[in-house]
Scaffold this active site. Structure first.
Site, PDB file in Angstrom:
ATOM      1  N   ASP A   1       0.830  -1.202   0.000  1.00 23.15           N
ATOM      2  CA  ASP A   1       0.000   0.000   0.000  1.00 23.15           C
ATOM      3  C   ASP A   1       0.868   1.256   0.000  1.00 23.15           C
ATOM      4  O   ASP A   1       1.903   1.300   0.668  1.00 23.15           O
ATOM      5  CB  ASP A   1      -0.896  -0.011   1.243  1.00 23.15           C
TER       6      ASP A   1
ATOM      7  N   GLY B   1       0.563   5.204  -4.770  1.00 25.04           N
ATOM      8  CA  GLY B   1       0.029   6.470  -5.263  1.00 25.04           C
ATOM      9  C   GLY B   1       0.475   7.648  -4.422  1.00 25.04           C
ATOM     10  O   GLY B   1       0.866   8.701  -4.949  1.00 25.04           O
ATOM     11  N   ARG B   2       0.428   7.483  -3.091  1.00 25.20           N
ATOM     12  CA  ARG B   2       0.850   8.567  -2.200  1.00 25.20           C
ATOM     13  C   ARG B   2       2.341   8.857  -2.338  1.00 25.20           C
ATOM     14  O   ARG B   2       2.772  10.016  -2.259  1.00 25.20           O
ATOM     15  CB  ARG B   2       0.501   8.209  -0.750  1.00 25.20           C
ATOM     16  N   TRP B   3       3.120   7.817  -2.544  1.00 25.47           N
ATOM     17  CA  TRP B   3       4.560   7.991  -2.749  1.00 25.47           C
ATOM     18  C   TRP B   3       4.814   8.859  -3.973  1.00 25.47           C
ATOM     19  O   TRP B   3       5.636   9.785  -3.931  1.00 25.47           O
ATOM     20  CB  TRP B   3       5.214   6.626  -2.918  1.00 25.47           C
TER      21      TRP B   3
ATOM     22  N   THR C   1     -10.254  -7.113  -6.383  1.00 24.03           N
ATOM     23  CA  THR C   1     -11.475  -7.037  -7.192  1.00 24.03           C
ATOM     24  C   THR C   1     -12.068  -5.638  -7.157  1.00 24.03           C
ATOM     25  O   THR C   1     -12.829  -5.264  -8.060  1.00 24.03           O
ATOM     26  CB  THR C   1     -12.512  -8.054  -6.682  1.00 24.03           C
TER      27      THR C   1
ATOM     28  N   ASN D   1     -10.168  -2.901  -7.222  1.00 22.77           N
ATOM     29  CA  ASN D   1      -9.273  -1.971  -7.916  1.00 22.77           C
ATOM     30  C   ASN D   1      -9.724  -1.623  -9.330  1.00 22.77           C
ATOM     31  O   ASN D   1      -9.194  -0.675  -9.937  1.00 22.77           O
ATOM     32  CB  ASN D   1      -7.845  -2.533  -7.966  1.00 22.77           C
ATOM     33  N   TRP D   2     -10.701  -2.359  -9.867  1.00 20.87           N
ATOM     34  CA  TRP D   2     -11.245  -2.011 -11.187  1.00 20.87           C
ATOM     35  C   TRP D   2     -11.911  -0.638 -11.164  1.00 20.87           C
ATOM     36  O   TRP D   2     -12.132  -0.034 -12.223  1.00 20.87           O
ATOM     37  CB  TRP D   2     -12.253  -3.063 -11.647  1.00 20.87           C
TER      38      TRP D   2
ATOM     39  N   GLU E   1       0.325 -13.608  12.266  1.00 23.36           N
ATOM     40  CA  GLU E   1       0.795 -12.409  12.958  1.00 23.36           C
ATOM     41  C   GLU E   1       0.760 -11.237  11.975  1.00 23.36           C
ATOM     42  O   GLU E   1       1.028 -11.412  10.788  1.00 23.36           O
ATOM     43  CB  GLU E   1       2.220 -12.607  13.483  1.00 23.36           C
TER      44      GLU E   1
END
Length: 258
Positions: A32, A35-37, A78, A80-81, A219
């Site tokens: 994750d 995009g922010r990066w 699923t 992400n479309w 964990e």
């Protein structure tokens, strides 16, 4: 602690402060923050995905070097479309190009490649590359690298239950014989052990419909680091955290020690 760059010829060297006997055998990652990066650097989102792919490649080699036998990466859900069509198209093309470019090297390194999810919805050319990579690497044993593409855990569980119900309806299976083991045989991950450790980057603290059945006793490690910045040192810290934990699998400590 700083580590040298990962290279195919680098010998396996587990950091000295990690106990080789407590190295997790299967790690799952929710990658994750691409995009922010990119946005934080004034770059298009696709630049983050490109850098994120490099990070995944480095992590795979690190797992192999440190004796981890399985790595499962959540690449495309699923849901992400619903992203912008330009971004989705780029991701599909990126997956395909990476397979074509990296397959030979991964095969030489003994990587077995698998894909889980509803692959029928993907572009035909990508499906072809996926099938080729799975077939060519099927017998490799250095590390099992699974990529979840068009994957949703609820869909996976529903699909498995539907298949079991069909067997019961056809008289091939007694309803009384249905148990967890039967359901697991119809999951995408039927030939893979459950993850020992889940790593999620970017500060988000949820499972996002990923391996819900398989991670009953996994964990979990959450970090604020964005995925493209998740390097060897960050991975090392995740493993240190894992090794400090007492895995009980629902039991009390006295029973585990007995």
């Amino acid at each position: 602690m700083n580590f040298p760059p990962i290279h195919p010829s680098t010998p396996k060297m587990t950091p000295p402060d990690l106990d080789p006997q407590k190295i997790p055998q299967h790690i799952a990652v929710i990658m994750d923050g691409n995009g922010r990066w990119a946005t934080s650097r004034g770059l298009p989102r696709i630049a983050g995905h490109r850098q994120g792919a490099r990070t995944l490649k480095e992590l795979l080699r690190c797992c192999k070097d440190w004796g981890i036998k399985a790595l499962t990466a959540y690449a495309f859900s699923t849901e992400n479309w619903q992203r912008p069509i330009e971004e989705v198209d780029f991701l599909m093309l990126l997956f395909e190009r990476l397979l074509r470019r990296e397959l030979s090297q991964m095969h030489r390194e003994g990587v077995r490649i698998s894909f889980i999810g509803d692959l029928t919805a993907l572009p035909k050319s990508l499906q072809t590359e996926m099938e080729r990579s799975m077939t060519e690497t099927l017998n490799n044993q250095a590390i099992h690298f699974t990529v979840a593409v068009n994957y949703g855990s609820r869909n996976e569980i529903t699909r498995a239950c539907r298949q079991v119900a069909e067997l019961v309806q056809q008289g091939k299976l007694s309803a009384d014989a249905v148990n967890e083991g039967i359901v697991e045989q119809h999951l995408y991950t039927t030939d893979t052990q459950p993850p020992d450790l889940l790593i999620r980057t970017s500060g988000e603290m949820r499972l996002s419909n990923f391996l819900l059945w398989q991670m009953a006793y996994t964990e979990m490690y959450f970090t604020d680091i964005l995925w493209p910045d998740f390097d060897r040192e960050a991975f090392h810290q995740a493993l240190l955290s894992y090794q400090k934990r007492d895995r009980r699998f629902g039991q009390v400590k006295a029973l585990i020690s007995a």
